[in-house]
Scaffold this motif. Structure first.
Motif, PDB file in Angstrom:
ATOM      1  N   LEU A 348      41.590  37.158  40.855  1.00  0.00           N
ATOM      2  CA  LEU A 348      42.863  37.016  40.158  1.00  0.00           C
ATOM      3  C   LEU A 348      42.715  36.099  38.949  1.00  0.00           C
ATOM      4  CD1 LEU A 348      45.157  36.547  43.303  1.00  0.00           C
ATOM      5  CD2 LEU A 348      44.523  38.675  42.154  1.00  0.00           C
ATOM      6  N   ARG A 350      44.972  34.443  35.623  1.00  0.00           N
ATOM      7  CA  ARG A 350      46.315  34.200  35.094  1.00  0.00           C
ATOM      8  C   ARG A 350      46.308  34.166  33.564  1.00  0.00           C
ATOM      9  NH1 ARG A 350      46.052  30.458  39.420  1.00  0.00           N
ATOM     10  NH2 ARG A 350      47.441  30.982  41.151  1.00  0.00           N
ATOM     11  N   GLU A 354      48.195  41.707  32.328  1.00  0.00           N
ATOM     12  CA  GLU A 354      49.578  42.038  32.687  1.00  0.00           C
ATOM     13  C   GLU A 354      49.848  41.750  34.155  1.00  0.00           C
ATOM     14  OE1 GLU A 354      50.626  45.990  31.601  1.00  0.00           O
ATOM     15  OE2 GLU A 354      50.743  45.560  29.448  1.00  0.00           O
ATOM     16  N   THR A 355      48.926  42.174  35.038  1.00  0.00           N
ATOM     17  CA  THR A 355      48.967  41.754  36.428  1.00  0.00           C
ATOM     18  C   THR A 355      47.715  40.920  36.673  1.00  0.00           C
ATOM     19  OG1 THR A 355      47.786  43.732  37.215  1.00  0.00           O
ATOM     20  CG2 THR A 355      50.190  43.838  37.123  1.00  0.00           C
ATOM     21  N   THR A 356      47.732  40.074  37.674  1.00  0.00           N
ATOM     22  CA  THR A 356      46.664  39.075  37.797  1.00  0.00           C
ATOM     23  C   THR A 356      45.339  39.638  38.281  1.00  0.00           C
ATOM     24  OG1 THR A 356      47.456  38.547  40.018  1.00  0.00           O
ATOM     25  CG2 THR A 356      48.281  37.188  38.194  1.00  0.00           C
ATOM     26  N   LYS A 357      45.333  40.827  38.871  1.00  0.00           N
ATOM     27  CA  LYS A 357      44.112  41.354  39.482  1.00  0.00           C
ATOM     28  C   LYS A 357      43.132  41.874  38.431  1.00  0.00           C
ATOM     29  CE  LYS A 357      42.467  44.890  42.716  1.00  0.00           C
ATOM     30  NZ  LYS A 357      42.860  45.994  43.633  1.00  0.00           N
ATOM     31  N   ASN A 438      39.183  46.300  37.883  1.00  0.00           N
ATOM     32  CA  ASN A 438      40.517  46.907  37.944  1.00  0.00           C
ATOM     33  C   ASN A 438      40.800  47.529  36.577  1.00  0.00           C
ATOM     34  OD1 ASN A 438      43.124  47.642  38.580  1.00  0.00           O
ATOM     35  ND2 ASN A 438      43.967  45.587  38.365  1.00  0.00           N
ATOM     36  N   ASN A 441      44.278  47.805  34.487  1.00  0.00           N
ATOM     37  CA  ASN A 441      45.037  46.629  34.048  1.00  0.00           C
ATOM     38  C   ASN A 441      44.975  46.480  32.527  1.00  0.00           C
ATOM     39  OD1 ASN A 441      46.586  44.344  34.282  1.00  0.00           O
ATOM     40  ND2 ASN A 441      45.186  43.282  35.668  1.00  0.00           N
ATOM     41  N   THR A 444      46.881  40.938  27.818  1.00  0.00           N
ATOM     42  CA  THR A 444      48.034  40.407  27.105  1.00  0.00           C
ATOM     43  C   THR A 444      47.559  39.735  25.815  1.00  0.00           C
ATOM     44  OG1 THR A 444      47.880  38.337  28.368  1.00  0.00           O
ATOM     45  CG2 THR A 444      49.343  40.058  29.224  1.00  0.00           C
TER      46      THR A 444
END
Length: 695
Positions: A348, A350, A354-357, A438, A441, A444
């Motif tokens: 994960l 941060r 966009e999502t932490t994974k 992932n 994903n 950002t």
């Protein structure tokens, strides 16, 4: 076929520069070929079949039959290559769309080159679809390095009119500065070292041949069948290969001693090498119906398939870890069948996604026996399968491998940022881990939508062997380094306790030491010895296991004519029901159990326990002096609620001492073990018996 010679021009590549574009000096050429060709096939998958089939062929061809079809270099080839037949290698895919697109640049509009022009006539034209293997357009230059630079391309497609159409062309890329270069110079022009062959459509101008009968004639030279029915795909044929050069190129050297070089079996033939290389790089996608991103891969070498049941154990583990990273259902894989625990955790991050994974890491510690490196299979070390060096024979460095959407392993890492924080395991266990990106994903803080797959893909070098961070404008999200740090942390924490608190295993850390210390010095036995001699040195050694502390007092070792007596100690760390010691035979491939030595190998035990005196010095922290003795003629003994037994093989050789009690006790004991040495050239090993009181 008519020749088209590339003319010199501004900002154009020459043959010599093309051959250096992806001059990977670490990875063997055959591995580069497997990675590039299969990835091209997977990128060209069609929409109807559940899998992509890739066939590799090797064989011989008649040089006269081929050379006479190559206008402009026929006589030069005949002089340079004097034998009648030479070897070739071919890669053929099916259930793919083939080399689609226009046949010549004159027909191209809006820069829509298509697969055919990109592969045969262009360089640096990358795949544009997200999830495709390449992002540089340079990988295809490996085809020119496998042989002499000559490549024949054959494809069958379903064209824009809905009609099946075959296409064939050839190209040659060579170092134009070599004195024996094949391609002639154009009048008044410098050599560029690049040429194509096909159907003439103007002065020094060709396009691929579409005549089915002529194409079949060319294919017959190599014994390759044309695509038929509704089958489409692409076949790449590389003639004039040097088999020995390909098998030796960029290979790591392995030795089991200073002078003895180990040659893995797959380096004896092209067929065996391809079989291993396909598994090495595509284990996550090979015959894997759980592959989550579309078509899985089927592969054959000279029509012999690679099935799940004949994949090497090392690569079955790679696939099992991949499936656990992408799915919650493990299935009945090699790890499940042998009861090996495997952990899967998300990585994960941060503020950058966009999502932490960012992806998932799946990892495990695998016993050596699952890899079948010992008797009777005697398979090579997993490091050899993974193209990693073996630097320490007493410990095993962890190996981490990583992949993104295409399912090709990018690299096997046993040194560097991916694994530096993870401790090595014992020589009888291996820590393996896979990181699966992932891919869906999004990043950002970027001007345009940018997926994690694209970020990592852009960071790969042209040969796709590593990942790295890079700046996007003024922002460097450092995603790869953050992932590496978390992987190091998670795996090292998981196995830190086990390293301190490890269950005893056959041929444990004491094994090598005991083997060296217990092997008698030269010329022993001429007279009794009251202690170690011949520079054995040291007063002893202890090792902490899960439930016991096992010790050896070397100063109390005694030698006599046909054997020796050694002093061992066992101290339990908690209350147990049973404990003991067993003998094993040291070998280059690991410890061999007495049962296997006798029953599978058909040999007599090289040493055996003939007697043992056991003194229980403490029970539940109270000092005692309980004495027991066992021998060949008296196989068991007991006192109070504690008893001991001499364990024997089917042939009657003593190989272990088993101590048990009616109730659980904290127990300490000393054992004087007398060994009869039937052979003095084989090292004995001791290991602690697994405790029945384990919970």
């Amino acid at each position: 076929m008519k020749i088209e010679i590339a003319e010199p021009g501004r900002m154009t590549q020459s043959g010599s520069s093309l051959l250096k574009l992806i001059q990977n000096n670490n990875m063997p050429i055959l591995d580069l070929l497997v990675r590039e060709s299969i990835q091209n096939s997977l990128d060209a998958k069609n929409d109807t079949d559940p899998y992509v089939t890739v066939d590799f062929f090797t064989g011989e061809f008649n040089k006269i039959s081929l050379n006479k079809e190559l206008e402009g270099i026929t006589e030069t080839l005949n002089r340079k290559y004097w034998k009648d037949t030479y070897k070739f290698i071919a890669v053929r895919d099916s259930n793919t769309v083939g080399l689609t697109g226009k046949l010549h640049y004159d027909e191209v509009t809006d820069n829509q080159y298509g697969n055919l022009l990109k592969l045969i006539y262009e360089i640096s034209k990358p795949q544009e679809a997200e999830g495709a293997g390449g992002s540089w357009g340079l990988g295809k230059t490996v085809y020119f390095r496998v042989g002499i630079g000559l490549v024949v391309y054959y494809s069958r497609i379903l064209n824009e009119e809905g009609i099946y159409e075959s296409r064939l062309a050839a190209s040659l890329v060579e170092n134009e500065m070599n004195a024996d270069s094949l391609i002639p110079a154009l009048p008044g022009k410098s050599k560029r070292g690049i040429a194509w062959w096909g159907q003439e459509i103007g002065s020094n101008k060709t396009k691929p041949i579409t005549d089915e009968k002529y194409i079949e004639k060319i294919l017959n030279i190599f014994g390759i069948e044309p695509y038929e029915g509704d089958l489409t795909g692409t076949t790449i044929i590389i003639p004039y290969i040097d088999e020995q050069m390909l098998l030796e190129n960029n290979q790591i050297e392995y030795k089991d001693s200073e002078d003895n070089r180990i040659r893995p079996f797959w380096r004896c033939s092209i067929e065996d090498y391809l079989r291993i290389s396909i598994q090495r790089w595509y284990a996550p996608r090979l015959n894997n119906e759980k592959y989550p991103y579309g078509k899985f891969l089927r592969a054959r070498i000279n029509k012999k398939g690679i099935g799940l049941d004949n994949m090497e154990p090392a690569f079955q583990i790679v696939q099992a870890l991949y499936n656990r990273a992408v799915s919650e259902e493990a299935g009945n894989d090699i790890l499940a069948q042998d009861g090996v625990e495997c952990k899967s955790e998300d990585i994960l991050l941060r503020k950058v996604l966009e999502t932490t994974k960012a992806g998932t890491i799946a990892y495990t510690k695998v016993p050596r026996k699952i890899l079948k490196t010992g008797y009777p299979d005697n398979k090579p070390e997993p490091y050899m399968y993974f193209n990693c060096e073996i630097k320490d024979k007493e410990k095993n460095k962890p190996v981490l491998f990583f992949t993104r959407k295409p399912g090709m392993i990018v690299s096997y890492e046993d040194v560097g940022n991916w694994v530096d924080g993870i401790s090595a395991s014992s020589k009888d266990e291996f820590i393996f881990a896979i990181f699966v990106l992932n891919s869906e994903n999004k990043l950002t803080n970027t001007r345009e939508p940018y997926s994690l797959e694209e970020y990592v893909r852009k960071s790969e070098m042209a040969d796709h062997t590593s990942w790295g961070d890079f700046s996007m404008g003024n922002n460097n999200p450092r995603i790869v380094s953050k992932v590496q740090a978390q992987i190091n942390s998670k795996i090292s924490k998981e196995f830190f306790v086990e390293e301190e608190d490890t269950t005893s295993r056959l041929n444990s850390g004491l094994g090598k030491m005991f083997g060296d210390l217990l092997l008698p010095p030269e010329n022993f036995g001429k007279k009794p010895s009251g202690g170690t001699s011949g520079g054995q040195g040291g007063s002893g050694h202890t090792e902490t296991h899960k439930n016991v502390v096992f010790g050896y007092e070397s100063s109390k070792t005694k030698y006599f004519a046909n054997g020796m007596t050694v002093k061992l100690t066992i101290k339990s760390r908690r209350k147990i029901l049973a404990t003991g010691i067993n003998l094993a035979i040291d070998s280059e491939t690991g410890a061999i159990k007495p049962k296997d030595w006798e029953e599978k190998m058909g040999l007599s035990m090289p040493f055996e326990i003939v007697s043992a005196d056991i003194v229980v010095t403490k029970v539940d922290k109270l000092k005692t002096n309980l004495k027991m003795a066992v021998a060949s003629s008296n196989e068991s003994s007991g006192i109070s609620d504690i008893s001991c037994e001499l364990l024997k093989t089917k042939n009657g050789a003593g190989y272990g001492i088993h101590v048990r009690s009616d109730a659980e006790h904290l127990i300490e004991m000393e054992l004087d073990i007398t060994l009869q040495l039937n052979r003095k050239d084989i090292k004995p090993l001791f290991n602690v018996e697994k405790n029945e009181g384990d919970k």
